[in-house]
Design an enzyme around this catalytic site. Sequence first.
Site, mmCIF file in Angstrom:
data_model
loop_
_atom_site.group_PDB
_atom_site.id
_atom_site.type_symbol
_atom_site.label_atom_id
_atom_site.label_comp_id
_atom_site.label_asym_id
_atom_site.label_seq_id
_atom_site.Cartn_x
_atom_site.Cartn_y
_atom_site.Cartn_z
ATOM 1 N N ASP A 143 -4.674 -8.758 9.695
ATOM 2 C CA ASP A 143 -6.072 -8.332 9.897
ATOM 3 C C ASP A 143 -7.062 -9.332 9.316
ATOM 4 O OD1 ASP A 143 -6.482 -5.849 7.268
ATOM 5 O OD2 ASP A 143 -5.171 -7.575 7.360
ATOM 6 N N LYS A 175 0.849 -1.201 0.000
ATOM 7 C CA LYS A 175 0.000 0.000 0.000
ATOM 8 C C LYS A 175 0.886 1.253 0.000
ATOM 9 C CE LYS A 175 -1.788 -2.158 3.386
ATOM 10 N NZ LYS A 175 -2.495 -2.865 4.482
#
Length: 453
Positions: free
Chosen positions: A230, A195
């Site tokens: 996550d 990211k």
Amino acid sequence: MGKVAIGAAVVCAAAAVAVTALVVRHRMRSAERWARAAAVLRELEEKCATPVEKLWEVADAMTKEMHAGLESEDVSKLKMIISYVDKLPTGDERGLFYALDLGGTNFRALRVQLGGREGRVVRQEAKEVSIPHDLMVGGSDELFDFIASALVEFVDSEGEGFHLHSGRQRELGFTFSFPVKQTSVASGTLIKWTKGFNIDGMVGEDVVSELNKALQRQGLDMKVAALVNDTVGTLAGGRYDDNDVVVAVILGTGTNAAYVERADAIKKWQGPLPGSGEIVINMEWGNFSSSHLPMTEYDNALDVESLNPGDQIYEKLISGMYLGEIVRRVLLRLAVQTALFGDTVPPQLETPFVLRTPVMSAMHHDTSADLKVVRAKLKEFLGISSTSLKARKVVVQICDIVAKRGARLAAAGIVGILKKLGRDGSGMRRTVIAMDGGLYEHYTVFRECLLAP
Ligand SMILES: Nc1ncnc2c1ncn2[C@@H]1O[C@H](COP(=O)(O)OP(=O)(O)O)[C@@H](O)[C@H]1O
Ligand SMILES: O=P(O)(O)OC[C@H]1O[C@@H](O)[C@H](O)[C@@H](O)[C@@H]1O
């Protein structure tokens, strides 16, 4: 009629002819421009097409990469990371637990008081903090000190209804939304940044150790009891509520998936087989790539100019960090080649990532007849003060093509996982997939397309 009148008439006639010629030329130029715009859109639609046959090819390729990634390291685009989580919540858990979730855009601190099967979630509080961009590309101490100081503030605000068993140390579950090679259930080394993160010197370092050092610098007495991705956290949270949850998918700033694998199917697993016979795998599916993926010149240029060229190809087609950027690149080409927004290319349109996916979805969700939301967003974020309705409809059409390609590719990836689990056919057991992430939660058109491609 006198000469003057004739002269005036001739002049008027000439002027009328000139104006007509100008109007005709303008209309011809306009017609040419729209024809060019239509050709660009046709090409985009063709290159982004995801017919069912292609989706099956993507699903099969995902399944194949999963098998390869379980066989051994570094032979697959998918890391298929062993999470060391071999027991999932049963719903009987009791006590006060803290969690910290470091994502690609935000980080969240959470505390929850669990009351066992009857009490369930007695009380929970959470705090979300946007991560300043400079901390994403700065030093690791700065990032972890920022996180630890926010955690101290959060713990200090612990109010009524939260009880720490006497003599117990506060425990923290650390959800880290980046690829980490787990070395135990509560330790792991960073494989790479993804990211918008790119912090020097952290690859190969233990992220729990970095957090513990920052907690000590803050004087906070808290033990990191677990380090999970996550997606693994989402799967565990889903299983807390539903015993049939076997897969979790994140569609947020990035994208990833985790699932429950039979321990004896993990050929690269050297450790003892867990009592449960199962281990959660963090697939890191964002790094998936395949010749079957529908790529365009915009995707290729985005990848080349990204922080991680050649990496996270699937993620760059699907996730929230990138969808708006793809749309921007298409709009820029149309502005340059077809004067979509007039003869001057709007300067802000040249700025990478200026069109965020939340803005894209707001335009895509515009149901007004004159696309007033599109008009407002183009003005606010791209400095484009006036547009024709026709141009605004082109903007929405591009959002639709890019968003639906992403959603359908994500759906194909999920089918690939279900095929791996033998849960893709008829007569399969009830299978629940836990979904999370801001893109999935807020981009309605994207979500509805994914759920009913
Ligand atoms: N309204 C929205 N429409 C489309 N995408 C959104 C919207 N709001 C947030 N997103 C996407 O979700 C991402 C944040 O996802 P989230 O899961 O909340 O955080 P993180 O990625 O930090 O874990 C943003 O980067 C953005 O791409
Ligand atoms: O929650 P986020 O920030 O959208 O992250 C989703 C995924 O983003 C990917 O880039 C990471 O490699 C994954 O580990 C992560 O799960």
